[in-house]
Design a protein around this motif. Structure first.
Motif, PDB file in Angstrom:
ATOM      1  N   GLY A  18      33.593  32.992  43.226  1.00 14.84           N
ATOM      2  CA  GLY A  18      33.943  32.190  44.388  1.00 14.84           C
ATOM      3  C   GLY A  18      34.182  30.733  44.026  1.00 14.84           C
ATOM      4  N   ALA A  19      33.290  30.166  43.226  1.00 17.09           N
ATOM      5  CA  ALA A  19      33.462  28.774  42.811  1.00 17.09           C
ATOM      6  C   ALA A  19      34.726  28.608  41.968  1.00 17.09           C
ATOM      7  N   ALA A  20      35.036  29.610  41.131  1.00 11.24           N
ATOM      8  CA  ALA A  20      36.245  29.553  40.302  1.00 11.24           C
ATOM      9  C   ALA A  20      37.496  29.569  41.170  1.00 11.24           C
ATOM     10  N   LEU A  21      37.456  30.305  42.279  1.00  9.08           N
ATOM     11  CA  LEU A  21      38.601  30.307  43.185  1.00  9.08           C
ATOM     12  C   LEU A  21      38.810  28.923  43.800  1.00  9.08           C
ATOM     13  N   ILE A  22      37.723  28.325  44.285  1.00  7.11           N
ATOM     14  CA  ILE A  22      37.833  26.995  44.886  1.00  7.11           C
ATOM     15  C   ILE A  22      38.368  25.982  43.873  1.00  7.11           C
ATOM     16  N   VAL A  23      37.712  25.905  42.720  1.00  6.20           N
ATOM     17  CA  VAL A  23      38.102  24.921  41.701  1.00  6.20           C
ATOM     18  C   VAL A  23      39.479  25.249  41.137  1.00  6.20           C
ATOM     19  N   GLY A  24      39.714  26.529  40.858  1.00  7.49           N
ATOM     20  CA  GLY A  24      40.961  26.937  40.219  1.00  7.49           C
ATOM     21  C   GLY A  24      42.180  26.732  41.088  1.00  7.49           C
ATOM     22  N   ILE A  25      42.048  26.950  42.401  1.00 10.19           N
ATOM     23  CA  ILE A  25      43.178  26.739  43.306  1.00 10.19           C
ATOM     24  C   ILE A  25      43.381  25.258  43.578  1.00 10.19           C
ATOM     25  N   THR A  26      42.293  24.523  43.779  1.00 12.74           N
ATOM     26  CA  THR A  26      42.396  23.111  44.135  1.00 12.74           C
ATOM     27  C   THR A  26      42.978  22.283  42.994  1.00 12.74           C
ATOM     28  N   ILE A  27      42.454  22.470  41.794  1.00 12.04           N
ATOM     29  CA  ILE A  27      42.952  21.693  40.649  1.00 12.04           C
ATOM     30  C   ILE A  27      44.215  22.357  40.124  1.00 12.04           C
ATOM     31  N   GLY A  28      45.348  21.797  40.482  1.00 12.69           N
ATOM     32  CA  GLY A  28      46.631  22.306  40.007  1.00 12.69           C
ATOM     33  C   GLY A  28      47.287  21.272  39.108  1.00 12.69           C
ATOM     34  N   SER A  29      48.397  20.714  39.585  1.00 13.06           N
ATOM     35  CA  SER A  29      49.083  19.681  38.796  1.00 13.06           C
ATOM     36  C   SER A  29      48.814  18.281  39.337  1.00 13.06           C
ATOM     37  N   GLY A  30      48.241  18.176  40.543  1.00 12.99           N
ATOM     38  CA  GLY A  30      48.098  16.888  41.208  1.00 12.99           C
ATOM     39  C   GLY A  30      47.331  15.854  40.415  1.00 12.99           C
ATOM     40  N   ILE A  31      46.189  16.234  39.858  1.00 10.90           N
ATOM     41  CA  ILE A  31      45.343  15.265  39.172  1.00 10.90           C
ATOM     42  C   ILE A  31      45.975  14.786  37.873  1.00 10.90           C
ATOM     43  N   GLY A 304      46.607  29.191  36.647  1.00 15.73           N
ATOM     44  CA  GLY A 304      45.407  29.600  37.371  1.00 15.73           C
ATOM     45  C   GLY A 304      45.524  29.369  38.861  1.00 15.73           C
ATOM     46  N   SER A 305      46.156  28.264  39.266  1.00 16.06           N
ATOM     47  CA  SER A 305      46.336  27.985  40.687  1.00 16.06           C
ATOM     48  C   SER A 305      47.233  29.024  41.344  1.00 16.06           C
ATOM     49  N   THR A 306      48.282  29.434  40.646  1.00 17.29           N
ATOM     50  CA  THR A 306      49.167  30.471  41.188  1.00 17.29           C
ATOM     51  C   THR A 306      48.407  31.768  41.391  1.00 17.29           C
ATOM     52  N   ASN A 307      47.597  32.140  40.409  1.00 15.50           N
ATOM     53  CA  ASN A 307      46.816  33.378  40.520  1.00 15.50           C
ATOM     54  C   ASN A 307      45.872  33.324  41.719  1.00 15.50           C
ATOM     55  N   GLY A 308      45.143  32.225  41.860  1.00 11.83           N
ATOM     56  CA  GLY A 308      44.205  32.107  42.966  1.00 11.83           C
ATOM     57  C   GLY A 308      44.894  32.155  44.317  1.00 11.83           C
ATOM     58  N   SER A 309      46.050  31.507  44.413  1.00 14.61           N
ATOM     59  CA  SER A 309      46.789  31.508  45.668  1.00 14.61           C
ATOM     60  C   SER A 309      47.281  32.905  46.028  1.00 14.61           C
ATOM     61  N   LEU A 310      47.700  33.674  45.039  1.00 14.44           N
ATOM     62  CA  LEU A 310      48.135  35.053  45.298  1.00 14.44           C
ATOM     63  C   LEU A 310      46.965  35.907  45.792  1.00 14.44           C
ATOM     64  N   ILE A 311      45.793  35.728  45.179  1.00 10.26           N
ATOM     65  CA  ILE A 311      44.613  36.486  45.604  1.00 10.26           C
ATOM     66  C   ILE A 311      44.299  36.205  47.059  1.00 10.26           C
ATOM     67  N   THR A 312      44.193  34.932  47.410  1.00  8.88           N
ATOM     68  CA  THR A 312      43.720  34.568  48.746  1.00  8.88           C
ATOM     69  C   THR A 312      44.773  34.802  49.822  1.00  8.88           C
ATOM     70  N   GLY A 313      46.031  34.497  49.525  1.00  8.24           N
ATOM     71  CA  GLY A 313      47.072  34.650  50.533  1.00  8.24           C
ATOM     72  C   GLY A 313      47.219  36.076  51.018  1.00  8.24           C
ATOM     73  N   ALA A 314      47.150  37.033  50.109  1.00  4.67           N
ATOM     74  CA  ALA A 314      47.333  38.433  50.502  1.00  4.67           C
ATOM     75  C   ALA A 314      46.284  38.876  51.509  1.00  4.67           C
ATOM     76  N   ARG A 315      45.082  38.306  51.432  1.00  6.12           N
ATOM     77  CA  ARG A 315      44.009  38.712  52.355  1.00  6.12           C
ATOM     78  C   ARG A 315      44.278  38.246  53.786  1.00  6.12           C
ATOM     79  N   VAL A 316      45.006  37.147  53.946  1.00  7.82           N
ATOM     80  CA  VAL A 316      45.376  36.700  55.294  1.00  7.82           C
ATOM     81  C   VAL A 316      46.307  37.718  55.942  1.00  7.82           C
ATOM     82  N   PHE A 317      47.340  38.128  55.217  1.00  5.34           N
ATOM     83  CA  PHE A 317      48.330  39.041  55.774  1.00  5.34           C
ATOM     84  C   PHE A 317      47.732  40.431  55.989  1.00  5.34           C
ATOM     85  N   TYR A 318      46.859  40.847  55.074  1.00  6.91           N
ATOM     86  CA  TYR A 318      46.153  42.116  55.245  1.00  6.91           C
ATOM     87  C   TYR A 318      45.291  42.107  56.503  1.00  6.91           C
ATOM     88  N   ALA A 319      44.513  41.023  56.696  1.00  3.04           N
ATOM     89  CA  ALA A 319      43.605  40.954  57.845  1.00  3.04           C
ATOM     90  C   ALA A 319      44.376  40.996  59.154  1.00  3.04           C
TER      91      ALA A 319
END
Length: 456
Positions: A18-31, A304-319
């Motif tokens: 869970g923490a890896a998802l938060i950190v991995g999605i948030t930290i992309g190219s911005g910083i 890593g950010s792309t991977n995390g976004s794919l994981i989480t986004g699919a759950r919205v459409f599934y739900a």
């Protein structure tokens, strides 16, 4: 019925995932790039650091509110589930509609293009921030291949996707640790002089601070994503709040330290003129090799950010599909306990969005929409407190209602400011309204019952 296949999601993600998802999605190219723009907008070292601290605290306020929502309603879908429960199904559908057609899939397309651009700088000698680089067919091919590859990996199982996420989050943190170390080396070799009069040259206008906040918050965006997969998190009543809070605090600490590092090695003038501050720092400290290492680090981070976004986004459409609020086939759960149809459809649409060269401009129009949905979800939190006072809440945001009200005030400022200063935001509002029309035409009567639990 849980899905069109009769399968259900499984609780197979732990606290570290869970923490890896938060950190991995948030930290992309911005910083790696946006700190220069923040300095340019506020004019001084002290004000720039203040922006990153305030942005982190605002993100933390939102994260605390989402921690209560996720622990009280540990189901897939995040804002979709919260808005549907508290403000009505039409708003839940509008969120899903906007996420699928523009916000989530568009973000995936853009992040994959950034990944491909930085990888292309190593493979083909391209300037990753050069004009027209995202129109290069080689860059688009890499971006599409990345989306399809990660979609396939996540279709194999949630554990496979989680392993990729943990590995690439660790790699990006290691890369950022190296950048921070280089900056602090510069600090002790004379860079501390940049902090002697930290507020010299500050631009005092509140509008300047507000513009810098928008830039900063773009880099912080992602703190809400763990709520999308809370139905697959073990002991969500404990692990979800912990992962959200620890992950957001961790991102804030990394961002502030990275900015101190940049400001130690580079003058405010050098930073303000740069859109690749991490590369500038590395080249200055370790020489030309830094111009190769930083693009690799950005590529690792955005992969890593792309991977995390794919994981989480699919759950919205599934739900949403599971509740009859989106095309029913999105609710298919494979024997591997993943929403395979939602993953494939999402990956296919995100790949299509890679093809237009200027789609990123369209997504920019929807920047304010993210904060509109964040604000509505926090309003939902307060409604839920009033409507269901006896609902078990393993975690409660405190002090209440101060934290939600502060978050709503800041969100309201960002939303109104966008509508007043960015005419394209009205286009986004119109597109969201179109979603309401689709809802009342096709999805007003739910086709399936709303499940409240998942298989352990």
């Amino acid at each position: 019925m849980a899905s069109t296949s009769g399968g259900v999601l499984r609780r197979s993600l732990g606290l570290i995932d869970g923490a890896a998802l938060i950190v991995g999605i948030t930290i992309g190219s911005g910083i790696f790039a946006s700190p220069g723009r923040v300095v340019e907008q506020v004019g001084s070292v002290g004000m720039a650091l203040a922006v990153w601290v305030v942005g982190g605290l605002l993100s933390l306020a939102g994260a605390l509110c989402y921690a209560e929502l996720g622990a009280a309603l540990p189901v897939a879908g995040g804002e979709y589930a919260y808005l549907s429960r508290t403000l009505g199904r039409p708003l839940g559908f509008m969120f899903t509609w906007t996420q699928f057609f523009v916000m989530k899939t568009g973000s995936q397309a853009i992040i994959s293009i950034v990944f491909a651009s930085y990888l292309g700088s190593v493979l083909f000698g391209l300037d990753p921030r050069g004009a027209g680089v995202d129109g290069d067919w080689r860059i688009k091919a890499i971006a599409v291949a990345t989306i399809l590859l990660l979609t396939a990996v996540n279709c194999l199982g949630v554990r496979q996707g989680a392993v990729v996420q943990v590995v690439f989050t660790a790699l990006k943190l290691l890369a950022l640790a190296g950048i921070i170390a280089m900056g602090f080396a510069a600090f002790f070799q004379g860079g501390s002089s940049h902090f002697v009069d930290p507020f010299a040259g500050s631009i005092a206008a509140p509008s300047a601070f507000g513009l810098a906040m928008i830039t900063c918050l773009w880099a912080y965006d992602g703190w809400n994503n763990l709520n999308y997969v809370s139905e697959e998190l073990r002991e969500p009543e404990r692990n979800l709040p912990r992962a959200i809070v620890f992950g957001t605090l961790g991102v804030m600490a990394v961002y502030v330290l990275a900015n101190v590092a940049y400001l130690s090695a580079l003058t405010p003038a050098q930073m303000a003129g740069s859109r690749a501050v991490a590369t500038n720092l590395a080249v200055q400290v370790i020489g030309p090799i830094g111009g190769v290492l930083v693009p690799i680090a950005v590529a690792i981070s955005t992969f890593g950010s792309t991977n995390g976004s794919l994981i989480t986004g699919a759950r919205v459409f599934y739900a949403a599909a599971r509740d009859g609020q989106f095309p029913r086939f999105f609710g298919y759960v494979s024997p591997r306990a993943v929403p395979a149809a939602a993953l494939v459809a999402q990956g296919a649409w995100a790949s299509m969005l890679v093809l237009p060269g200027d789609f990123g401009t369209l997504v920019d129009y929807f920047g304010f929409a993210a904060w509109l949905f964040y604000a509505l979800a926090v309003v939902g939190l307060m409604i839920l407190r009033a409507q269901a006072p006896d609902l078990p809440r393993p975690y409660k945001v405190r002090p209440y209602p101060l934290v939600p009200l502060v978050f709503l005030a800041a969100s309201g400022f960002l939303i109104v400011n966008s509508l007043l200063t960015t005419p394209q935001s009205w286009f986004a509002l119109g597109f969201m309204g179109l979603g309401l029309g689709v809802y009342f035409l096709f999805f007003r009567v739910p086709r399936v019952a709303v499940p409240t639990t998942s298989q352990p």
